[in-house]
Write a protein that holds these residues in place. Structure first.
Motif, PDB file in Angstrom:
ATOM      1  N   PHE A  72       0.827  -1.547   0.061  1.00 44.62           N
ATOM      2  CA  PHE A  72       0.276   0.027   0.278  1.00 44.62           C
ATOM      3  C   PHE A  72       0.743   1.512   0.583  1.00 44.62           C
ATOM      4  CE2 PHE A  72      -2.883  -3.052   1.286  1.00 44.62           C
ATOM      5  CZ  PHE A  72      -3.994  -3.434   1.320  1.00 44.62           C
ATOM      6  N   GLY A  73       0.492   2.343  -0.760  1.00 36.26           N
ATOM      7  CA  GLY A  73       1.043   3.376  -0.900  1.00 36.26           C
ATOM      8  C   GLY A  73       0.026   4.459  -0.580  1.00 36.26           C
ATOM      9  N   ILE A  74       0.139   5.803  -0.567  1.00 43.70           N
ATOM     10  CA  ILE A  74      -0.315   6.805  -1.469  1.00 43.70           C
ATOM     11  C   ILE A  74       0.083   7.193  -3.106  1.00 43.70           C
ATOM     12  CG2 ILE A  74      -1.062   9.604  -1.132  1.00 43.70           C
ATOM     13  CD1 ILE A  74      -0.038   9.415   2.003  1.00 43.70           C
ATOM     14  N   CYS A  75      -1.098   7.505  -3.562  1.00 41.90           N
ATOM     15  CA  CYS A  75      -1.127   7.645  -5.357  1.00 41.90           C
ATOM     16  C   CYS A  75      -1.195   8.826  -5.217  1.00 41.90           C
ATOM     17  CB  CYS A  75      -1.533   6.576  -5.856  1.00 41.90           C
ATOM     18  SG  CYS A  75      -0.892   4.889  -6.114  1.00 41.90           S
ATOM     19  N   SER A  76      -0.820   9.466  -5.962  1.00 45.02           N
ATOM     20  CA  SER A  76      -0.745  11.288  -6.300  1.00 45.02           C
ATOM     21  C   SER A  76      -0.765  11.087  -7.812  1.00 45.02           C
ATOM     22  CB  SER A  76      -0.717  12.209  -5.125  1.00 45.02           C
ATOM     23  OG  SER A  76      -0.375  11.798  -3.832  1.00 45.02           O
ATOM     24  N   GLY A  77      -1.406  12.019  -8.322  1.00 45.21           N
ATOM     25  CA  GLY A  77      -0.807  12.938  -9.894  1.00 45.21           C
ATOM     26  C   GLY A  77      -1.120  14.292  -9.891  1.00 45.21           C
ATOM     27  N   LEU A  78      -0.189  14.932 -10.837  1.00 46.12           N
ATOM     28  CA  LEU A  78      -1.065  16.128 -11.676  1.00 46.12           C
ATOM     29  C   LEU A  78      -1.308  15.645 -13.923  1.00 46.12           C
ATOM     30  CD1 LEU A  78      -1.239  19.529 -11.313  1.00 46.12           C
ATOM     31  CD2 LEU A  78       1.888  18.357 -11.152  1.00 46.12           C
ATOM     32  N   TYR A  79      -1.744  16.596 -13.742  1.00 48.42           N
ATOM     33  CA  TYR A  79      -2.699  16.267 -14.938  1.00 48.42           C
ATOM     34  C   TYR A  79      -2.401  17.678 -15.960  1.00 48.42           C
ATOM     35  CZ  TYR A  79      -7.319  15.715 -14.095  1.00 48.42           C
ATOM     36  OH  TYR A  79      -8.264  15.139 -14.255  1.00 48.42           O
ATOM     37  N   PHE A  80      -2.398  18.122 -17.613  1.00 43.51           N
ATOM     38  CA  PHE A  80      -2.724  18.843 -17.828  1.00 43.51           C
ATOM     39  C   PHE A  80      -2.839  18.428 -19.288  1.00 43.51           C
ATOM     40  CE2 PHE A  80      -1.070  22.259 -21.173  1.00 43.51           C
ATOM     41  CZ  PHE A  80      -2.027  23.372 -20.868  1.00 43.51           C
ATOM     42  N   GLY A  81      -4.202  18.658 -20.652  1.00 44.88           N
ATOM     43  CA  GLY A  81      -4.464  18.079 -21.343  1.00 44.88           C
ATOM     44  C   GLY A  81      -5.694  19.599 -22.086  1.00 44.88           C
ATOM     45  N   ARG A  82      -6.006  17.942 -23.100  1.00 45.38           N
ATOM     46  CA  ARG A  82      -7.379  19.154 -24.289  1.00 45.38           C
ATOM     47  C   ARG A  82      -7.908  18.028 -24.374  1.00 45.38           C
ATOM     48  NH1 ARG A  82      -8.066  20.429 -29.335  1.00 45.38           N
ATOM     49  NH2 ARG A  82      -7.777  23.064 -29.959  1.00 45.38           N
ATOM     50  N   HIS A  83      -9.230  18.834 -25.187  1.00 44.00           N
ATOM     51  CA  HIS A  83     -10.501  18.153 -25.128  1.00 44.00           C
ATOM     52  C   HIS A  83      -9.865  18.194 -27.128  1.00 44.00           C
ATOM     53  CE1 HIS A  83     -12.384  17.972 -21.560  1.00 44.00           C
ATOM     54  NE2 HIS A  83     -12.171  18.298 -21.522  1.00 44.00           N
ATOM     55  N   PHE A  84     -10.579  17.182 -27.571  1.00 38.75           N
ATOM     56  CA  PHE A  84     -11.085  17.249 -28.873  1.00 38.75           C
ATOM     57  C   PHE A  84     -11.976  16.537 -29.545  1.00 38.75           C
ATOM     58  CE2 PHE A  84      -6.789  16.218 -28.288  1.00 38.75           C
ATOM     59  CZ  PHE A  84      -5.096  17.282 -28.909  1.00 38.75           C
ATOM     60  N   ASP A  85     -12.728  17.080 -30.521  1.00 39.84           N
ATOM     61  CA  ASP A  85     -14.109  16.039 -31.537  1.00 39.84           C
ATOM     62  C   ASP A  85     -13.523  15.286 -32.441  1.00 39.84           C
ATOM     63  OD1 ASP A  85     -15.779  18.033 -29.828  1.00 39.84           O
ATOM     64  OD2 ASP A  85     -15.086  19.977 -32.308  1.00 39.84           O
ATOM     65  N   ILE A  86     -14.778  13.991 -32.312  1.00 37.23           N
ATOM     66  CA  ILE A  86     -14.667  13.381 -32.764  1.00 37.23           C
ATOM     67  C   ILE A  86     -15.698  12.712 -33.098  1.00 37.23           C
ATOM     68  CG2 ILE A  86     -14.365  10.481 -32.845  1.00 37.23           C
ATOM     69  CD1 ILE A  86     -11.178  12.297 -32.985  1.00 37.23           C
ATOM     70  N   GLY A  87     -16.033  12.712 -34.852  1.00 37.07           N
ATOM     71  CA  GLY A  87     -17.799  13.357 -35.138  1.00 37.07           C
ATOM     72  C   GLY A  87     -18.030  13.788 -34.547  1.00 37.07           C
ATOM     73  N   SER A  88     -19.432  13.704 -34.562  1.00 38.62           N
ATOM     74  CA  SER A  88     -20.282  14.947 -34.420  1.00 38.62           C
ATOM     75  C   SER A  88     -20.920  15.119 -32.771  1.00 38.62           C
ATOM     76  CB  SER A  88     -21.743  14.277 -34.903  1.00 38.62           C
ATOM     77  OG  SER A  88     -22.155  13.266 -34.276  1.00 38.62           O
TER      78      SER A  88
END
Length: 210
Positions: free
Chosen positions: A160-176
């Protein structure tokens, strides 16, 4: 590792300052207000960035599932479950009958499961960043009881441990559909006994509710 974290944070701050003035469109806002719960899932690809782990392991692949609710026009509150399977470095499993359990586990594949409450901030219609922290559970293919105990800073049965995260992203359109795909860069860690094992990778997620 501190240099990587500093670089990652600097990138986030720079992009935030450039695009934070942009606003989420009215259509997107009304869509979020109409839907209470959102669901997305995707795949994880990552590499270890800690020197000890990098000597023995390489690519990690996995899946993730995130459910969330918009709490304002900018913020989303959710919970994310991750599963990652990490492979040893090619041709690194050179063992002898005298090898200890820790040595055998060091050169074996392992899995990490985690559940993390998640807070995401939408910079505008397309760009976002987030933070998350929770609990993680590690299993070694060599012996399920050892977990990440092959890391010298951990105890022998470090599951067991402490899981942490930091993220940066972008949305995209697929189809309609609008904004149904997201691509992010993630910095994650497994923390136990004051020591963190870190990974850097990509997540590609599909948003089911649009």
């Amino acid at each position: 590792m501190n240099k990587i974290a500093t670089l990652f944070s600097s990138i986030l701050l720079f992009v935030t300052s450039v695009i934070s003035a942009q606003t989420i469109s009215e259509n997107n806002l009304s869509s979020k207000k109409e839907k209470l719960i959102h669901l997305e899932t995707g795949i994880n690809l990552s590499l270890p960035v800690h020197i000890m782990m990098y000597r023995s392991h390489r690519l990690g692949i996995g899946i993730n599932l995130r459910t969330w609710k918009a709490i304002s026009s900018k913020y989303e509150l959710g919970i994310k479950a991750d599963y990652d399977y990490r492979f040893i470095k090619k041709n690194s499993r050179i063992l002898t009958p005298e090898s200890t359990l820790e040595e055998r586990a060091l050169h074996s594949n392992f899995s990490v499961f985690s559940i993390k409450p998640n807070l995401q901030y939408n910079l505008n219609t397309w760009w976002y960043w987030g933070i998350e922290t929770g609990v993680g559970y590690a299993l070694s293919d060599e012996d399920s009881k050892i977990g990440l105990g092959f890391v010298s800073e951990y105890a022998r049965n470090q599951q067991f441990g402490i899981c942490s995260g930091l993220y940066f992203g972008r949305h995209f359109d697929i189809g309609s559909k609008k904004k149904n795909l997201g691509l992010s860069m993630d910095l994650n860690q497994f923390l136990a006994r004051g020591h963190a094992e870190n990974t850097l990778g990509l997540k590609l997620n599909y948003h089911f509710i649009n």
